[in-house]
Design an enzyme around this catalytic site. Structure first.
Site, PDB file in Angstrom:
ATOM      1  N   SER A 228       0.842  -1.190   0.000  1.00 12.72           N
ATOM      2  CA  SER A 228       0.000   0.000   0.000  1.00 12.72           C
ATOM      3  C   SER A 228       0.887   1.254   0.000  1.00 12.72           C
ATOM      4  O   SER A 228       1.730   1.404  -0.871  1.00 12.72           O
ATOM      5  CB  SER A 228      -0.961  -0.051   1.194  1.00 12.72           C
ATOM      6  OG  SER A 228      -1.974   0.906   1.069  1.00 12.72           O
ATOM      7  N   ASP A 454      -8.651  -4.270  -6.142  1.00  9.00           N
ATOM      8  CA  ASP A 454      -8.194  -3.507  -4.973  1.00  9.00           C
ATOM      9  C   ASP A 454      -8.965  -2.196  -4.852  1.00  9.00           C
ATOM     10  O   ASP A 454      -8.984  -1.395  -5.787  1.00  9.00           O
ATOM     11  CB  ASP A 454      -6.700  -3.223  -5.105  1.00  9.00           C
ATOM     12  CG  ASP A 454      -6.042  -2.829  -3.794  1.00  9.00           C
ATOM     13  OD1 ASP A 454      -6.607  -1.979  -3.082  1.00  9.00           O
ATOM     14  OD2 ASP A 454      -4.978  -3.377  -3.484  1.00  9.00           O
ATOM     15  N   HIS A 484      -7.477  -5.769  -0.706  1.00  5.21           N
ATOM     16  CA  HIS A 484      -6.325  -4.862  -0.743  1.00  5.21           C
ATOM     17  C   HIS A 484      -5.046  -5.683  -0.673  1.00  5.21           C
ATOM     18  O   HIS A 484      -4.724  -6.278   0.351  1.00  5.21           O
ATOM     19  CB  HIS A 484      -6.428  -3.905   0.445  1.00  5.21           C
ATOM     20  CG  HIS A 484      -5.433  -2.792   0.428  1.00  5.21           C
ATOM     21  ND1 HIS A 484      -5.070  -2.114  -0.723  1.00  5.21           N
ATOM     22  CD2 HIS A 484      -4.711  -2.218   1.438  1.00  5.21           C
ATOM     23  CE1 HIS A 484      -4.201  -1.173  -0.417  1.00  5.21           C
ATOM     24  NE2 HIS A 484      -3.954  -1.221   0.873  1.00  5.21           N
TER      25      HIS A 484
END
Length: 515
Positions: A228, A454, A484
């Site tokens: 991320s 995602d 995610h």
């Protein structure tokens, strides 16, 4: 989540714990004569997480009985004055489980946010990286401003309870005025309580910290696993230190070409796509989907719930009510992982009966609130790091003009994410740039892994990161999945590719698709 410019997830294990209940500062010592790269870390048994890290118990031993070890590393408060004041950064490691002759070095993790504590997150997911531990010491850290690393402090627990209850999607002039006042009060509290650290929280600062870690850990190259926001941090590191990049993986990739506005709009599209996928999945289960008869019915009922909550909240986790903002936040949190879709279904079913506990538990997890009403500093750090990085500042008039575009991107999340762009209003520190520079000519190959479903880091950013890193650096891998990130999906194709590179140096063919 009213203030942070971009949605981000707390550790998913924290969400599970909350749901189950429902069902160091800056140092002033001058370092004029000290070479910080020569410091030796004193590894000891890990303490219980601090309040800023979320509290709780010390990490449990690894499956083989080995204990997690913790240490602190000194780093310059201001990298422009490397011999000046220092801060202490908290680190955690699990020593390699394999033979010393097979050990490659340390593998440094950043799990994202920005604002997430690596010291608490790595042990929570440690078993997922057991294979990587056969040749690496697994290492993570609380980045500056986070957890035990000179944490940003803003409002207290009671003030945060009120702050997260506010209307984050104001509908009229009075609501907009209240929203702006609440934002300014939160940001003012950050300046009052954390004035010294705020100017030194840019991602470039954290990247320089990582290169110091590399040296202190004794590695010639930085081997890295970024997830991320950790992909943005890794990209910035590669730009600053291309020759120091070892084997690196970026998973759940941030688009480095976007402004904060473009990032928020991209997230609106990403979360809407994830909601569409959830609704289709639920509706396909017929009698097992109590929240709608078709995918469109599921979304229509969610929209009606949120509209009703705007004027009439329902009981949540006593003594708080489930507001429209908290419900939206909770739905977003559930979309971070397909494993949580069942909780979303339960939470919606419960909310339609007038009980908001599950959706509020999900929202609490996103905001870093534990069962005792204590907040970690993840939200404070998220705002502080984003506002230090992002140059644009958006007025309420500008946001109002942009609302139609955001609503077109997502009828459900558009307003929420558009108004989140006001989070840096009157921030004490100017933002660094419109977007990060991740160009890294001369770097070793970096495996860049994108997930088509995602919500938080939409798949389209994967190719943008590959292109921005430069020719011969980014190696693209696509996972056709939900949630995610990709590695933690346990998909064999993804894990084989990542493990093959990190463990054996085998670079996959760019364009590999896993499903």
């Amino acid at each position: 989540m009213p203030n942070p410019p971009r949605l981000r997830a707390a550790a998913l294990t924290a969400t599970a714990l909350v749901l189950s209940s429902v069902l160091a500062g800056c140092g002033d010592d001058s370092q004029e004569d000290e070479d910080l790269s020569a410091q030796e870390l004193s590894w000891k048994d890990c303490p219980a997480p601090s309040a800023a890290e979320g509290g709780g118990n010390p990490p449990s031993p690894l499956p083989d009985g080995d204990k997690w070890q913790c240490a602190t590393m000194k780093a310059p408060l201001d990298w422009a004055k490397p011999k000046g004041d220092t801060i202490e950064l908290a680190l955690i490691r699990a020593k390699s489980s394999g033979a010393e002759s097979d050990r490659i070095g340390s593998l440094l993790f950043n799990f994202g946010g920005p604002g997430g504590s690596g010291v608490t997150t790595l042990p929570a997911f440690g078993e997922d990286y057991a294979k990587l531990r056969t040749r690496y010491d697994l290492v993570s850290f609380d980045p500056r401003g986070v957890g035990r690393s000179a944490p940003v402090e803003c409002e207290n627990n009671l003030e945060l309870d009120a702050y997260f209850q506010q209307d984050a999607t104001p509908d009229d002039a009075a609501e907009r005025a209240d929203f702006l006042v609440n934002t300014k009060e939160f940001n003012g509290a950050c300046e009052t309580n954390s004035e010294k650290i705020l100017p030194h929280l840019r991602t470039t600062d954290a990247a320089r910290d990582m290169d110091l870690m590399r040296q202190v850990l004794g590695d010639a190259k930085l081997h890295y696993f970024g997830i991320s926001y950790g992909t943005e941090l890794g990209g910035v590191y590669a730009h600053l230190f291309p020759r120091n990049v070892g084997r690196a993986v970026f998973d759940a990739v941030v688009d480095p070409t976007q402004t904060s506005e473009q990032g928020s709009l991209g997230q609106a599209k990403g979360f809407q796509r994830a909601l569409d996928n959830y609704a289709e999945d639920c509706a396909s289960k017929a009698e097992d989907c109590p929240v709608g008869n078709s995918a469109q019915d599921v979304k229509n009922r969610i929209a009606k719930l949120l509209k009703d909550l705007d004027s009439k909240p329902i009981p949540g986790i006593y003594p708080r009510d489930l507001t429209q903002s908290a419900a939206t936040n909770g739905i977003a949190q559930a979309l971070y992982s397909q494993d949580f879709w069942e909780y979303l279904t339960e939470g919606l079913d419960q909310a339609y009966d007038g009980n908001g506990q599950i959706l509020m538990a999900l929202s609490d997890s996103m905001n870093g609130r534990n069962q005792d009403g204590q907040y970690s500093n993840i939200s404070a750090a998220n705002v502080a790091i984003n506002c230090a990085d992002d140059k644009p500042r958006y007025s309420t008039d500008y946001i109002q003009r942009k609302l139609p575009e955001f609503r077109a991107a997502s009828p459900l999340f558009g307003d929420f994410l558009a108004w989140g762009m006001a989070g840096c209003t009157d921030w004490a520190v100017a933002g660094a740039a419109d977007h990060p520079d991740v160009s890294a000519p001369g770097s070793a190959p970096i495996l860049v892994v994108g997930n088509t479903g995602d919500p938080a880091t939409p798949y389209e950013g994967t190719k943008k990161m590959v292109d921005a890193l430069g020719e011969g650096v980014g190696v693209e891998l696509t996972y056709r999945g939900q949630g995610h990130g990709a590695y933690d999906s346990k998909n064999k194709c993804v894990q084989d590719a990542v493990n093959g590179y990190l463990l054996d140096g085998k670079v996959p063919e760019t364009g590999l698709v896993c499903s």
